[in-house]
Scaffold this motif. Structure first.
Motif, PDB file in Angstrom:
ATOM      1  N   THR A 141       0.948  -1.043  -0.023  1.00  0.00           N
ATOM      2  CA  THR A 141      -0.033   0.010  -0.079  1.00  0.00           C
ATOM      3  C   THR A 141       0.787   1.398  -0.019  1.00  0.00           C
ATOM      4  O   THR A 141       1.607   1.629   0.935  1.00  0.00           O
ATOM      5  N   ALA A 142       0.869   2.115  -1.117  1.00  0.00           N
ATOM      6  CA  ALA A 142       1.596   3.228  -1.347  1.00  0.00           C
ATOM      7  C   ALA A 142       1.507   4.175  -0.228  1.00  0.00           C
ATOM      8  O   ALA A 142       2.414   4.974   0.198  1.00  0.00           O
ATOM      9  N   ASP A 143       0.224   4.363   0.235  1.00  0.00           N
ATOM     10  CA  ASP A 143      -0.148   5.352   0.990  1.00  0.00           C
ATOM     11  C   ASP A 143      -0.279   4.908   2.422  1.00  0.00           C
ATOM     12  O   ASP A 143      -1.060   5.796   3.267  1.00  0.00           O
ATOM     13  N   TYR A 144       0.330   3.875   2.807  1.00  0.00           N
ATOM     14  CA  TYR A 144       0.162   3.391   4.058  1.00  0.00           C
ATOM     15  C   TYR A 144       0.574   4.495   5.214  1.00  0.00           C
ATOM     16  O   TYR A 144      -0.100   4.754   6.363  1.00  0.00           O
ATOM     17  N   VAL A 145       1.714   5.259   4.942  1.00  0.00           N
ATOM     18  CA  VAL A 145       2.263   5.993   5.867  1.00  0.00           C
ATOM     19  C   VAL A 145       1.401   7.255   5.954  1.00  0.00           C
ATOM     20  O   VAL A 145       1.455   8.153   7.182  1.00  0.00           O
ATOM     21  N   VAL A 146       0.551   7.562   5.162  1.00  0.00           N
ATOM     22  CA  VAL A 146      -0.467   8.945   5.467  1.00  0.00           C
ATOM     23  C   VAL A 146      -2.153   8.260   5.681  1.00  0.00           C
ATOM     24  O   VAL A 146      -2.789   9.093   5.865  1.00  0.00           O
ATOM     25  N   GLY A 147      -2.066   7.123   5.851  1.00  0.00           N
ATOM     26  CA  GLY A 147      -3.376   6.430   6.139  1.00  0.00           C
ATOM     27  C   GLY A 147      -3.756   5.837   7.525  1.00  0.00           C
ATOM     28  O   GLY A 147      -3.045   6.282   8.457  1.00  0.00           O
ATOM     29  N   ALA A 148      -4.676   5.128   7.569  1.00  0.00           N
ATOM     30  CA  ALA A 148      -5.046   4.710   8.904  1.00  0.00           C
ATOM     31  C   ALA A 148      -4.185   3.379   9.257  1.00  0.00           C
ATOM     32  O   ALA A 148      -3.873   3.574  10.658  1.00  0.00           O
ATOM     33  N   GLY A 149      -3.809   2.682   8.426  1.00  0.00           N
ATOM     34  CA  GLY A 149      -2.932   1.725   8.602  1.00  0.00           C
ATOM     35  C   GLY A 149      -3.151   0.602   9.853  1.00  0.00           C
ATOM     36  O   GLY A 149      -3.437   1.157  10.784  1.00  0.00           O
ATOM     37  N   PRO A 150      -3.045  -0.727   9.801  1.00  0.00           N
ATOM     38  CA  PRO A 150      -3.131  -1.576  10.820  1.00  0.00           C
ATOM     39  C   PRO A 150      -1.722  -1.863  11.396  1.00  0.00           C
ATOM     40  O   PRO A 150      -1.029  -2.644  10.972  1.00  0.00           O
ATOM     41  N   ASP A 151      -1.478  -0.903  12.381  1.00  0.00           N
ATOM     42  CA  ASP A 151      -0.137  -0.701  12.914  1.00  0.00           C
ATOM     43  C   ASP A 151      -0.079  -2.178  13.686  1.00  0.00           C
ATOM     44  O   ASP A 151       1.337  -2.652  13.679  1.00  0.00           O
ATOM     45  N   THR A 152      -0.930  -2.598  14.478  1.00  0.00           N
ATOM     46  CA  THR A 152      -0.763  -3.862  15.277  1.00  0.00           C
ATOM     47  C   THR A 152      -0.422  -4.839  14.070  1.00  0.00           C
ATOM     48  O   THR A 152       0.411  -5.795  14.728  1.00  0.00           O
ATOM     49  N   ARG A 153      -1.012  -5.212  13.140  1.00  0.00           N
ATOM     50  CA  ARG A 153      -0.596  -6.151  12.335  1.00  0.00           C
ATOM     51  C   ARG A 153       1.104  -5.853  12.001  1.00  0.00           C
ATOM     52  O   ARG A 153       1.701  -7.107  11.828  1.00  0.00           O
ATOM     53  N   LEU A 154       1.412  -5.099  11.614  1.00  0.00           N
ATOM     54  CA  LEU A 154       2.744  -4.520  11.170  1.00  0.00           C
ATOM     55  C   LEU A 154       3.698  -4.702  12.485  1.00  0.00           C
ATOM     56  O   LEU A 154       4.788  -5.411  12.245  1.00  0.00           O
ATOM     57  N   LEU A 155       3.352  -4.428  13.613  1.00  0.00           N
ATOM     58  CA  LEU A 155       4.269  -4.661  14.615  1.00  0.00           C
ATOM     59  C   LEU A 155       4.332  -6.127  15.015  1.00  0.00           C
ATOM     60  O   LEU A 155       5.448  -6.484  15.441  1.00  0.00           O
ATOM     61  N   LEU A 156       3.312  -6.806  14.795  1.00  0.00           N
ATOM     62  CA  LEU A 156       2.999  -8.205  14.929  1.00  0.00           C
ATOM     63  C   LEU A 156       4.400  -8.948  14.099  1.00  0.00           C
ATOM     64  O   LEU A 156       5.033  -9.711  14.189  1.00  0.00           O
ATOM     65  N   GLY A 157       4.329  -8.473  12.856  1.00  0.00           N
ATOM     66  CA  GLY A 157       4.987  -8.665  11.629  1.00  0.00           C
ATOM     67  C   GLY A 157       6.541  -8.514  11.842  1.00  0.00           C
ATOM     68  O   GLY A 157       7.565  -9.361  11.893  1.00  0.00           O
ATOM     69  N   ALA A 158       6.817  -7.491  12.625  1.00  0.00           N
ATOM     70  CA  ALA A 158       8.279  -7.113  13.409  1.00  0.00           C
ATOM     71  C   ALA A 158       8.586  -8.040  14.313  1.00  0.00           C
ATOM     72  O   ALA A 158       9.810  -8.661  14.360  1.00  0.00           O
ATOM     73  N   LEU A 159       7.770  -8.447  15.107  1.00  0.00           N
ATOM     74  CA  LEU A 159       8.090  -9.413  16.244  1.00  0.00           C
ATOM     75  C   LEU A 159       8.418 -10.758  15.593  1.00  0.00           C
ATOM     76  O   LEU A 159       9.351 -11.501  15.991  1.00  0.00           O
ATOM     77  N   PHE A 160       7.775 -11.258  14.612  1.00  0.00           N
ATOM     78  CA  PHE A 160       8.075 -12.498  13.832  1.00  0.00           C
ATOM     79  C   PHE A 160       9.402 -12.565  13.280  1.00  0.00           C
ATOM     80  O   PHE A 160      10.016 -13.309  13.552  1.00  0.00           O
ATOM     81  N   GLU A 161       9.781 -11.307  12.808  1.00  0.00           N
ATOM     82  CA  GLU A 161      11.208 -11.176  11.993  1.00  0.00           C
ATOM     83  C   GLU A 161      12.235 -11.181  13.212  1.00  0.00           C
ATOM     84  O   GLU A 161      13.357 -11.304  12.762  1.00  0.00           O
ATOM     85  N   VAL A 162      11.787 -10.276  14.253  1.00  0.00           N
ATOM     86  CA  VAL A 162      12.786 -10.272  15.430  1.00  0.00           C
ATOM     87  C   VAL A 162      12.920 -11.856  15.973  1.00  0.00           C
ATOM     88  O   VAL A 162      14.231 -12.431  15.984  1.00  0.00           O
ATOM     89  N   LEU A 163      12.229 -12.541  16.005  1.00  0.00           N
ATOM     90  CA  LEU A 163      12.277 -14.136  16.342  1.00  0.00           C
ATOM     91  C   LEU A 163      12.992 -14.791  15.171  1.00  0.00           C
ATOM     92  O   LEU A 163      13.685 -15.663  15.533  1.00  0.00           O
ATOM     93  N   LEU A 164      12.837 -14.417  14.104  1.00  0.00           N
ATOM     94  CA  LEU A 164      13.571 -15.285  12.863  1.00  0.00           C
ATOM     95  C   LEU A 164      14.995 -14.850  12.895  1.00  0.00           C
ATOM     96  O   LEU A 164      15.746 -15.502  12.823  1.00  0.00           O
TER      97      LEU A 164
END
Length: 223
Positions: A35-58
């Motif tokens: 999504t090109a306009d994620y940074v200026v939209g409502a954005g599902p931040d929780t989903r992205l933060l959970l993805g970041a946690l997955f990659e930290v575990l990676l």
């Protein structure tokens, strides 16, 4: 030092963990990457933060494979074992840079700098996503291909696992490295049919190696 059997089980578990967390992280990151306009939209931040946690575990799982294999591997080739340890750690570090770049997008969306307009936020947001895309090519492709070949060569020479598993790693490492070169020069996209096909042998190698290490361990005579 832990026994070779214990180390084998731990290494196999780490390999399986990297599969789960890498796939989970990529799926969860979807909104930011697509999504090109994620940074200026409502954005599902929780989903992205959970993805970041997955990659930290990676990254933890990646380093875990190297540290659990090193005590046994160095007996059969200290140079190759040290090379694998270093390359695997470097792969995790490159992935960590990609995690930071996407978390920075979240920060910009939640707390945009004073006076910043949407156009400038979109430019910076897309640049940060581009950084993640390049780390995704360098870490899980170029560096992963190199460390896979190094470990597979050591296992082949030492006969720590059945030869077909080691050969699969040699083929997979070379293929994903060659695919990364093709992506680098624009022959095809990384997330495409050709890109996914090139990653299948490495995926199969890590899965076969993980199952072997967990269920049977290293070959007793070699270990």
């Amino acid at each position: 030092m832990a026994s070779p059997r214990t180390l084998a089980t731990a290494a196999g578990t780490c390999f399986l963990a990297t599969h789960v967390t890498s796939i989970g992280g990529l799926v969860l990151y979807g909104p930011v990457l697509k999504t090109a306009d994620y940074v200026v939209g409502a954005g599902p931040d929780t989903r992205l933060l959970l993805g970041a946690l997955f990659e930290v575990l990676l990254t933890i799982g990646i380093i875990g494979t190297a540290f659990t294999l090193y005590p046994v591997a160095r007996r059969h080739g200290e140079g190759l074992a040290a090379g694998y340890l270093g390359l695997r750690t470097l792969e995790a570090a490159v992935i960590a840079v990609g995690i930071v770049s996407l978390l920075a997008v979240v920060t910009l969306r939640q707390h945009p700098p004073q006076g910043a307009d949407n156009a400038s936020l979109l430019t910076v947001g897309r640049a940060l996503v581009a950084v993640h895309d390049w780390t995704f090519l360098l870490g899980p492709n170029f560096i992963c291909g190199a460390n896979t070949a190094v470990l597979a060569l050591l296992l082949y020479r030492a006969r720590l696992v059945p030869r077909f598993i080691a050969v699969l790693g040699l083929v997979g490492g070379a293929l994903i490295f060659a695919s990364a070169i093709a992506v680098l020069f624009g022959v095809y996209q990384q997330v495409s049919g050709f890109g996914m096909l090139a990653a299948v042998p490495v995926f199969a190698w890590e899965l076969c190696l993980a199952v072997r290490l967990i269920t049977r361990g290293f070959d007793p005579a070699a270990a």
